[in-house]
Design a protein around this motif. Structure first.
Motif, PDB file in Angstrom:
ATOM      1  N   LYS A 156       4.247 -23.513 -20.474  1.00  0.00           N
ATOM      2  CA  LYS A 156       5.594 -23.625 -21.572  1.00  0.00           C
ATOM      3  C   LYS A 156       5.085 -23.219 -23.164  1.00  0.00           C
ATOM      4  O   LYS A 156       4.476 -23.270 -23.204  1.00  0.00           O
ATOM      5  CB  LYS A 156       6.046 -25.400 -20.839  1.00  0.00           C
ATOM      6  CG  LYS A 156       6.146 -25.836 -19.360  1.00  0.00           C
ATOM      7  CD  LYS A 156       7.604 -24.775 -18.723  1.00  0.00           C
ATOM      8  CE  LYS A 156       7.447 -25.665 -17.669  1.00  0.00           C
ATOM      9  NZ  LYS A 156       9.070 -24.697 -17.442  1.00  0.00           N
ATOM     10  N   LYS A 157       7.011 -23.683 -23.052  1.00  0.00           N
ATOM     11  CA  LYS A 157       7.074 -23.157 -24.817  1.00  0.00           C
ATOM     12  C   LYS A 157       6.182 -24.590 -25.576  1.00  0.00           C
ATOM     13  O   LYS A 157       6.267 -25.747 -24.886  1.00  0.00           O
ATOM     14  CB  LYS A 157       8.119 -23.455 -25.238  1.00  0.00           C
ATOM     15  CG  LYS A 157       8.579 -22.793 -27.173  1.00  0.00           C
ATOM     16  CD  LYS A 157       9.797 -22.964 -26.607  1.00  0.00           C
ATOM     17  CE  LYS A 157      10.109 -22.237 -27.929  1.00  0.00           C
ATOM     18  NZ  LYS A 157      11.517 -22.374 -27.893  1.00  0.00           N
ATOM     19  N   GLY A 158       5.466 -23.536 -26.700  1.00  0.00           N
ATOM     20  CA  GLY A 158       5.051 -25.172 -27.211  1.00  0.00           C
ATOM     21  C   GLY A 158       3.608 -25.696 -26.661  1.00  0.00           C
ATOM     22  O   GLY A 158       2.889 -26.258 -27.288  1.00  0.00           O
TER      23      GLY A 158
ATOM     24  N   ILE B 156      -0.879 -21.278 -25.596  1.00  0.00           N
ATOM     25  CA  ILE B 156      -0.641 -19.529 -26.158  1.00  0.00           C
ATOM     26  C   ILE B 156      -2.097 -19.517 -27.431  1.00  0.00           C
ATOM     27  O   ILE B 156      -2.076 -20.338 -27.847  1.00  0.00           O
ATOM     28  CB  ILE B 156       0.781 -20.183 -26.228  1.00  0.00           C
ATOM     29  CG1 ILE B 156       1.540 -21.004 -25.310  1.00  0.00           C
ATOM     30  CG2 ILE B 156       0.949 -18.786 -27.010  1.00  0.00           C
ATOM     31  CD1 ILE B 156       3.274 -21.413 -25.678  1.00  0.00           C
TER      32      ILE B 156
ATOM     33  N   ARG C 226      -0.203 -16.130 -22.605  1.00  0.00           N
ATOM     34  CA  ARG C 226       1.537 -15.819 -23.425  1.00  0.00           C
ATOM     35  C   ARG C 226       2.309 -16.536 -22.615  1.00  0.00           C
ATOM     36  O   ARG C 226       2.452 -17.331 -21.763  1.00  0.00           O
ATOM     37  CB  ARG C 226       2.249 -14.169 -23.671  1.00  0.00           C
ATOM     38  CG  ARG C 226       0.972 -13.292 -23.684  1.00  0.00           C
ATOM     39  CD  ARG C 226       1.564 -12.263 -23.464  1.00  0.00           C
ATOM     40  NE  ARG C 226       0.615 -11.120 -24.005  1.00  0.00           N
ATOM     41  CZ  ARG C 226       1.311 -10.156 -24.081  1.00  0.00           C
ATOM     42  NH1 ARG C 226       2.463  -9.405 -23.590  1.00  0.00           N
ATOM     43  NH2 ARG C 226       0.644  -8.685 -24.541  1.00  0.00           N
ATOM     44  N   GLU C 227       4.080 -17.367 -23.972  1.00  0.00           N
ATOM     45  CA  GLU C 227       4.234 -18.300 -23.126  1.00  0.00           C
ATOM     46  C   GLU C 227       5.134 -17.916 -21.926  1.00  0.00           C
ATOM     47  O   GLU C 227       5.258 -16.319 -21.993  1.00  0.00           O
ATOM     48  CB  GLU C 227       5.018 -18.246 -24.680  1.00  0.00           C
ATOM     49  CG  GLU C 227       6.504 -19.360 -24.219  1.00  0.00           C
ATOM     50  CD  GLU C 227       7.031 -19.532 -25.184  1.00  0.00           C
ATOM     51  OE1 GLU C 227       8.788 -19.425 -25.383  1.00  0.00           O
ATOM     52  OE2 GLU C 227       7.536 -19.353 -26.442  1.00  0.00           O
ATOM     53  N   HIS C 228       5.542 -18.436 -21.343  1.00  0.00           N
ATOM     54  CA  HIS C 228       6.492 -18.392 -20.579  1.00  0.00           C
ATOM     55  C   HIS C 228       5.343 -17.537 -19.110  1.00  0.00           C
ATOM     56  O   HIS C 228       6.022 -16.991 -17.562  1.00  0.00           O
ATOM     57  CB  HIS C 228       7.467 -17.576 -19.852  1.00  0.00           C
ATOM     58  CG  HIS C 228       8.114 -18.424 -21.160  1.00  0.00           C
ATOM     59  ND1 HIS C 228       9.128 -19.122 -20.945  1.00  0.00           N
ATOM     60  CD2 HIS C 228       9.166 -17.599 -22.414  1.00  0.00           C
ATOM     61  CE1 HIS C 228       9.979 -19.819 -21.839  1.00  0.00           C
ATOM     62  NE2 HIS C 228       9.910 -18.848 -22.076  1.00  0.00           N
TER      63      HIS C 228
END
Length: 572
Positions: free
Chosen positions: A212-214, A218, A255-257
């Motif tokens: 997920k984002k944040g 990442i 990476r994000e996602h």
């Protein structure tokens, strides 16, 4: 006209083998085509749907609702396993033989899968395929042991001939079942042990989680995040921007996602919760509890659909968090996978899950989920004795079996052992469509001359062996069909050939009908020919090669017994 019928049957076989369309739709479609072509009239077409054997089969299925609620099946099955593997296999086989001779073998196998998985003494993968085979052996002991026998009986009645008695199959079926059950002690050496390996397990589930984002993951490598080697879980792929990264190197930066694809023991799924910003896809429920394991049934509306387009959450108040298909390694997103009968799913369920009335139609539950009320000990005893009494009464010709079963169903309804709502949910609409349509198709195959034409070809090929050669050819044709398509469909298409062959040779139809019945049940070499094979395929982690290696040996012994015993007890 014969060529039109031949072309339609060829198309039917191809579509059945592809397993993309429901057999009920295909059979009814062909039957309707014959009606519009004037090959069958409306009265004859409709009459096939109230055939006595079909009605008997439907009554048995509905009565089995009460039988499944009894405590005896699960209680007895739990006492089968001891320290001795072969002793446990022996007891399991003979328990399954007896139960499947009279009860729905799907229900028998479902009740046993959970018990086998929970036993701590022996590998489940060494027992599950023998369980399926034993259920098939048990089904050929009696007329009511399998739908295939009842279908063949229905074809005979539809042709104006005398059908089978309940225990006519026992002369061949009982010695065949006993011998083949002992053969399973040799077959188990072809089966996987089922122990976890250092990396991917043969029986592993396919689990996906999204970064997920944040997330703190990442920008760090797989190794730095500690995702390379988890206990009982293995990171096998990464989905990134529509492409698959496999194998995943320890230095790969997240990476994000990113969607991480894990395989392994679903019981350890909670390990993923400790990683910041790593969330399981396709779930909205708390995974610390309420995980349910289920197999997609043959009758499920999910078959042939992708999760994304199936409205799964809306229908069942549950989300799929893991999926397994035999020993096949699935790739891609869970939501885009086209579901098949026999797929094993792990569901994260919501509060309303147990109240849904579509569960029994769509799933076989193998972790003893309580979808229905259990009968008390006294109620269970009454139900079992009543059922045995009706079977015995029918066998002794005290009353017609169909009349006894109908009375028993009414009795179960009065006492509340079976409810009207359960009958509505479990009513086998698709099976009725298949068998009713198959009876009409069978009649057209005979009346068009196609069955006679095929029979003449078989007599030419096997004519040197006389009547026995023709009998052998009918059995082999049925055997081949049942490994390609379903057992019921194989019986429906092979019976006209057996019938025409017996007429052409002026021989007794009974051995040819038996050849069709036993040949249609001889589905051992593929996972999709028989429903119990499909049920154990994903749970046991069996691939096509496993079925082929073990099934060839079983099929040879089974066929040798059938081809030897049938002419002895049912002379030409």
């Amino acid at each position: 006209m014969m060529f039109i019928v031949a072309a339609s049957i060829l198309v039917l076989l191809i579509l059945l083998a592809q397993n993309r369309y429901k057999p009920a739709v295909l059979f009814f479609g062909v039957s309707t085509l014959y009606y519009f072509l004037g090959l069958i009239n409306l009265d004859a077409m409709l009459k096939n749907f109230i055939n006595q054997s079909l009605v008997t089969l439907v009554l048995l299925i509905l009565i089995s609702i009460a039988l499944e609620k009894t405590s005896f099946l699960s209680t007895l099955s739990e006492k089968l396993f001891s320290a001795s593997f072969h002793g446990s296999l022996f007891r399991m086989n003979f328990f399954t033989l007896f139960a499947s001779a009279f009860l729905n073998n799907t229900a028998v196998v479902v009740s046993m899968i959970g018990v086998i998985k929970q036993n701590k003494r022996h590998s489940a993968s060494k027992l599950l395929l023998p369980l399926s085979y034993a259920a098939i052996f048990g089904g050929v002991i009696t007329l009511v042991g399998t739908s295939t026998n009842l279908i063949v009986n229905g074809f005979m009645i539809e042709r104006g001939l005398q059908g089978f008695e309940i225990f006519d199959f026992a002369y061949v079926g009982l010695p065949l079942a006993i011998v083949c059950s002992f053969v399973l002690h040799f077959v188990v050496k072809f089966l996987p042990e089922g122990n976890p390996s250092d990396e991917i397990q043969v029986q592993s589930y396919f689990i996906e989680a999204k970064v997920k984002k944040g997330s703190k993951l990442i920008g760090k490598s797989i190794k730095e995040n500690g995702l390379r080697r988890l206990e009982y879980l293995f990171l096998s792929e990464i989905l990134r921007d529509g492409r698959i990264i496999s194998p995943v190197s320890p230095g790969e930066t997240l990476r994000e996602h990113d969607i991480l694809i894990f395989s392994g023991d679903v019981r350890e799924i909670a390990l993923l919760k400790k990683f910041d910003g790593l969330e399981l896809e396709n779930h909205r429920h708390n995974l610390s509890f309420n995980l349910v394991e289920a197999i997609i049934s043959h009758e499920s509306s999910l078959v042939g659909k992708a999760l994304k387009s199936s409205s799964f959450r809306t229908k069942f108040d549950a989300s799929v968090v893991a999926i397994k298909r035999g020993d096949e390694k699935l790739s891609g997103k869970i939501g885009e996978i086209t579901l098949q009968a026999g797929d094993s799913l792990i569901l994260a369920i919501g509060d309303d899950f147990h109240q849904r009335d579509n569960l029994a139609k769509n799933f076989y539950f193998i972790n003893q989920i309580n979808l229905q009320d259990r009968l008390t000990r006294n109620q269970s005893l009454f139900v079992m004795l009543a059922f045995i009494g009706v079977i015995a009464g029918g066998a002794l010709k005290l009353f017609p079996l169909v009349k006894g079963l109908f009375g028993l169903l009414v009795l179960f309804l009065i006492f509340g052992f079976v409810r009207a709502a359960e009958i509505k949910r479990r009513f086998p609409y698709e099976l009725i469509l298949i068998i009713g349509s198959a009876l009409g198709i069978s009649a057209v195959i005979i009346s068009s001359g196609l069955a006679t034409g095929i029979s003449q070809v078989l007599q030419y090929l096997f004519g040197g062996l006389g009547v026995y050669g023709a009998f052998l050819s009918v059995y082999l044709v049925t055997l081949i069909l049942t490994e390609i398509i379903t057992n019921n469909a194989a019986a429906a298409l092979a019976f006209p050939i057996g019938y025409s062959t017996s007429v052409a040779l002026d021989a007794n139809l009974m051995p040819f009908a038996m050849a069709v019945a036993y040949g249609a049940s001889a589905s051992f070499m593929t996972p999709f020919g028989y429903q119990t094979n499909l049920m154990v395929a994903s749970v046991g982690g069996y691939g096509f090669k496993t079925f082929l290696k073990s099934g060839i040996f079983v099929s040879v012994v089974y066929s040798a017994m059938a081809l030897t015993l049938i002419p002895i007890f049912f002379p030409f």
